[in-house]
Write an enzyme that holds these catalytic residues in place. Structure first.
Site, PDB file in Angstrom:
ATOM      1  N   ALA A   1       0.789  -1.241  -0.041  1.00 54.93           N
ATOM      2  CA  ALA A   1      -0.115  -0.069  -0.161  1.00 54.93           C
ATOM      3  C   ALA A   1       0.879   1.403  -0.064  1.00 54.93           C
ATOM      4  O   ALA A   1       0.691   2.150  -0.874  1.00 54.93           O
ATOM      5  CB  ALA A   1      -0.922  -0.014   1.005  1.00 54.93           C
ATOM      6  N   ALA A   2       1.623   1.327   0.902  1.00 52.43           N
ATOM      7  CA  ALA A   2       2.395   2.628   1.023  1.00 52.43           C
ATOM      8  C   ALA A   2       3.486   2.834  -0.063  1.00 52.43           C
ATOM      9  O   ALA A   2       3.353   3.939  -0.647  1.00 52.43           O
ATOM     10  CB  ALA A   2       3.047   2.888   2.479  1.00 52.43           C
TER      11      ALA A   2
ATOM     12  N   ARG B   1       2.372   9.670 -11.565  1.00 52.31           N
ATOM     13  CA  ARG B   1       1.299  10.560 -11.975  1.00 52.31           C
ATOM     14  C   ARG B   1       1.607  11.800 -12.177  1.00 52.31           C
ATOM     15  O   ARG B   1       1.189  12.682 -12.921  1.00 52.31           O
ATOM     16  CB  ARG B   1       0.164  10.546 -10.659  1.00 52.31           C
ATOM     17  CG  ARG B   1      -1.216  10.999 -11.360  1.00 52.31           C
ATOM     18  CD  ARG B   1      -1.978  10.845 -10.151  1.00 52.31           C
ATOM     19  NE  ARG B   1      -2.489   9.404 -10.003  1.00 52.31           N
ATOM     20  CZ  ARG B   1      -3.898   9.078  -9.914  1.00 52.31           C
ATOM     21  NH1 ARG B   1      -4.657  10.158  -9.893  1.00 52.31           N
ATOM     22  NH2 ARG B   1      -4.175   7.963  -9.764  1.00 52.31           N
TER      23      ARG B   1
ATOM     24  N   SER C   1       0.566  -4.610  -3.996  1.00 54.06           N
ATOM     25  CA  SER C   1      -0.862  -3.607  -3.917  1.00 54.06           C
ATOM     26  C   SER C   1      -1.886  -4.537  -3.436  1.00 54.06           C
ATOM     27  O   SER C   1      -2.876  -4.773  -4.427  1.00 54.06           O
ATOM     28  CB  SER C   1      -0.918  -2.838  -5.139  1.00 54.06           C
ATOM     29  OG  SER C   1       0.002  -1.927  -5.334  1.00 54.06           O
TER      30      SER C   1
ATOM     31  N   CYS D   1      -5.980  -6.611   4.718  1.00 57.30           N
ATOM     32  CA  CYS D   1      -7.374  -6.375   5.470  1.00 57.30           C
ATOM     33  C   CYS D   1      -8.277  -7.441   5.151  1.00 57.30           C
ATOM     34  O   CYS D   1      -9.189  -7.766   5.941  1.00 57.30           O
ATOM     35  CB  CYS D   1      -7.862  -4.925   5.779  1.00 57.30           C
ATOM     36  SG  CYS D   1      -6.665  -3.784   5.838  1.00 57.30           S
TER      37      CYS D   1
ATOM     38  N   ASN E   1      -2.317   4.255   2.762  1.00 60.42           N
ATOM     39  CA  ASN E   1      -2.479   5.026   1.393  1.00 60.42           C
ATOM     40  C   ASN E   1      -2.307   6.271   1.539  1.00 60.42           C
ATOM     41  O   ASN E   1      -1.733   6.962   0.521  1.00 60.42           O
ATOM     42  CB  ASN E   1      -3.908   4.347   1.121  1.00 60.42           C
ATOM     43  CG  ASN E   1      -3.712   3.462   0.195  1.00 60.42           C
ATOM     44  OD1 ASN E   1      -3.625   3.214  -1.088  1.00 60.42           O
ATOM     45  ND2 ASN E   1      -4.119   1.874   0.743  1.00 60.42           N
TER      46      ASN E   1
ATOM     47  N   TRP F   1     -33.083  11.581  16.951  1.00 54.46           N
ATOM     48  CA  TRP F   1     -31.717  11.841  17.429  1.00 54.46           C
ATOM     49  C   TRP F   1     -30.740  10.632  17.001  1.00 54.46           C
ATOM     50  O   TRP F   1     -30.810   9.826  17.386  1.00 54.46           O
ATOM     51  CB  TRP F   1     -31.590  12.015  19.005  1.00 54.46           C
ATOM     52  CG  TRP F   1     -32.387  13.372  19.563  1.00 54.46           C
ATOM     53  CD1 TRP F   1     -33.694  13.266  19.924  1.00 54.46           C
ATOM     54  CD2 TRP F   1     -31.726  14.413  19.872  1.00 54.46           C
ATOM     55  NE1 TRP F   1     -34.030  14.331  20.568  1.00 54.46           N
ATOM     56  CE2 TRP F   1     -32.850  15.163  20.394  1.00 54.46           C
ATOM     57  CE3 TRP F   1     -30.788  15.174  19.569  1.00 54.46           C
ATOM     58  CZ2 TRP F   1     -32.809  16.534  20.729  1.00 54.46           C
ATOM     59  CZ3 TRP F   1     -30.531  16.302  19.968  1.00 54.46           C
ATOM     60  CH2 TRP F   1     -31.504  17.090  20.453  1.00 54.46           C
TER      61      TRP F   1
END
Lengths: 465, 465
Positions: free
Chosen positions: B12-13, B23, B42, B46, B318, B447
């Site tokens: 991820a990171a 990009r 990637s 989880c 991310n 509520w």
């Protein structure tokens, strides 16, 4: 010395004010008298579409607290009793018993105006014919349920809903559930005028998928009636739309005739103006001594536009009541205003908005940049995941968030809350992007749809740092 | 001149940093080399509990982007390639091809450390026996799926899950779905130590309703093995718990041996320390030139306690990657920290928390007042409504919100987001109470449960105005 509180209107705002005052002050400190013109107290008007649709079985499920229950909590509550005059100088109200016609004056130290709203019913031919329904009160809902029991579902029951806003959409769902073919006649290019048109288009497509005939850009000009005088359809600026049931969802306006007659100032939307503690203001902005107001009869300040709006929602009414009740007991609680959050659904399609849409931003004199993200309600691989489109608006230069709109499957709508709080706290897009929203595959993609939209919008705004 | 970026770790990171840099910068501006020790890039760690449970059918559904897809986007990506040494002075890394054993040096101008975390596996008897599983990587998940296919479901398949946190709870669900009788052995008086005990109790009751044997206050001291050397259960401080499968959910710790060996400073939780732009800091708090880090190998600042924590969550990883990628291109994007939001579910029971619980508030030297509300996920009368308990903590005096915990039916967990944003914006309880959260009967009582808890807490804090 015992003070005297008179409450006009026994629904959300009025009864919450009374209950919250009673919770803080005993009968020796405050005598509470409530006048309610109808037969019911503290019921969920927002639940009426679900009751008429049969999703909720019984009327009494919508009633949070009956007159008897309120009386047991120390309120002198009078149903079927209309307040017909306010004497603000004399600090008294004149009431009329709707059965006996008997009138009398009641004095007060504090007056709470909670007279609610009434549905818009145009003064056009046929709009008062039998078969034309609104769904604002329990008796309205009962009348529609009776009509549904009488007329449908026949071999080809048809209904026309006039108005493409929240109530219109919810009534479309209710009538579909009752087995009706439904035509939705509405004025704007797409339904849900609270959304920008490209999001409204998603709602239209969802409605069409459910079999609804959506007639955009159509102003209803007449309810057509048969030889028996009953509705048999609607004529609009684009054609005739047959249906033996006609349901109006044209919005509501504050019920403030009584206040106006007493000389109280009304805002541009016809609602009472108050300060943050819900104390009624006169035309000069000064407080009218001893007079409070809350719920659907007041205008509220929109925290982003700075303008006053009329937003008829039970959640605001309850907060107003809490603020009034607390302030009556000397607590300085304040209702700061709204950011225009609203959620609804039709079938499996959830719809939400908060803040300003493009039209509203323009009307408020703000410039904006917008971006959309196409995402999913859960991780893409998790069963039950559904598409959701999120649009965000922000102010160029500052990056301050202006609004959000969401349309998507189950789990889409309440995501608006994260943005509503971000708007309430005046966060920027960058700040929203780094909020620590909950992530786990059954609940969200790794970029929550709201954060994905923030990321897309940040790209459009350019580097803000 | 072309700069050279080397990324260590292809999940991820690391891959987000690389993708976001790509990009913004083309191959002439930045050459990107990624070293990944495993075979995959990637992927959603989880999602592994759901894959092992069979909720997600195929491994590849968890993979957001394959090595080939990354290469097609202009990355020089090497799988099965381990970085074995960092030469920070020489700005180069030494890699080892895990197949051939060949080693080589690669120079960089910018280095991104995204080495992730590794599951805690105690150095106690039997914890490395066959049949003892962790669920951190795709190969871990595959091994467990293979074991499930091999052993179960027999006539009475049994499993022991060690650890009552998020992974433990999720693996309980997975094993139940696979037809196992499950024993949950955990250390604290109630499962989910991220919750205060009275909320954890609700989780325990939910687990017991699902047929789970919950063993609280139990420290696992040995994995019992049979004559074949395979696991046959767990011995804890309270007894023996049979099960041919043992799954460890004892948390993870940063994988930072490489960084430590290179002389980089680690925090108290063993993670790298960075500034808000994810630039690695040395022990004196000075930036290590050209070195960035993100994801599960770093510690993040908790915005309420001010203390650093290790929070292994894909959503943070991310964001870190986005911050690194943007900063590599000269954008001053900053990761401000976390408020400790986490959500999960077991069966129909949803669990969420954000901010500080009582134990954490005490550890941070804060005093607090707490209140709970028992509410429902929808209007009480709307079908599918389910109970939800919300607990809120706030600081006496200031009324500043400190944290929230929620346990309830479908629709409960993501309500935590409204509080997470309120914490991020440092709102008080009173401010939360007046946030404009979405209301309609299918989505909320009038509520919202979060507002009901705020109202209850305001009552405890006393009039704040």
């Amino acid at each position: 010395m015992t003070e005297r509180l008179v409450v006009v209107g026994g629904d959300a705002a009025g009864m919450t004010a009374a209950s919250q005052a009673r919770r803080r002050l005993d009968a020796q400190q405050l005598r509470i008298t409530v006048f309610e013109r109808g037969a019911f107290t503290s019921y969920s008007a927002c639940g009426i579409p679900y009751w008429t649709g049969g999703v909720v079985a019984e009327r009494d499920q919508l009633i949070a607290r009956t007159p008897e229950q309120h009386r047991a909590r120390g309120m002198d509550l009078h149903t079927a009793t209309e307040v017909v005059e306010l004497d603000l100088m004399g600090r008294r109200v004149r009431t009329r018993d709707r059965q006996s016609g008997a009138q009398q004056w009641t004095e007060y130290d504090h007056l709470v105006l909670a007279t609610g709203a009434e549905p818009v019913r145009p003064a056009l031919p046929g709009f008062d014919a039998p078969g034309v329904h609104t769904v604002h009160t329990l008796p309205d809902g009962q009348a529609l349920r009776d009509a549904l029991a009488r007329t449908g579902p026949g071999p080809d029951p048809r209904a026309v809903v006039v108005g493409g806003g929240y109530i219109g959409i919810e009534m479309v769902e209710a009538l579909l559930l009752r087995g009706y073919r439904v035509t939705l006649v509405h004025r704007t290019p797409e339904p849900m005028p609270g959304l920008d048109p490209e999001l409204g288009e998603l709602v239209r497509r969802g409605l069409e998928k459910l079999g609804v005939e959506v007639v955009p850009g159509a102003e209803a000009v007449e309810v057509l009636t048969g030889p028996d005088g009953r509705a048999r359809g609607v004529r609009s600026t684009v054609g005739e739309h047959p249906g033996e049931l006609v349901v109006l969802g044209l919005g509501v306006r504050p019920r403030t005739e009584l206040a106006r007659a007493a000389g109280l100032a009304l805002g541009v939307h016809g609602g009472l103006r108050t300060d943050e503690r819900m104390r009624v203001l006169d035309a000069s902005g000064a407080r009218v001594p001893g007079v409070w107001a809350g719920g659907d009869c007041v205008e509220v300040r929109h925290l982003l536009s700075g303008q006053h709006q009329h937003v008829a929602l039970g959640t605001h009414a309850n907060k107003h009541g809490l603020v009034i009740g607390a302030n009556l007991a000397g607590e300085a609680l304040a209702f700061p205003g709204v950011v225009g959050t609203a959620v609804t659904k039709v079938g499996d399609l959830e719809i939400a908005r908060t803040g300003l849409n493009e039209r509203e931003a323009a009307a408020a004199g703000l410039s904006w940049v917008a971006a959309r993200a196409e995402s999913t309600t859960r991780a893409g691989y998790y069963p039950g995941t559904a598409p959701v489109t999120v649009k965000l608006l922000a102010e160029p230069g500052t990056g301050r968030l202006l609004g959000a709109q969401l349309v998507g499957g189950p789990g889409a709508a309440k995501r608006v809350d994260a943005v509503a709080v971000a708007l309430g706290a005046r966060l920027t897009v960058t700040q929203l992007l780094f909020q620590d929203l909950g992530y786990a595959p059954p609940f969200s993609p790794v970029w929550d749809p709201v954060l994905a939209a923030a990321r897309a919008l940040l790209g459009r705004l350019g580097p803000l740092g």
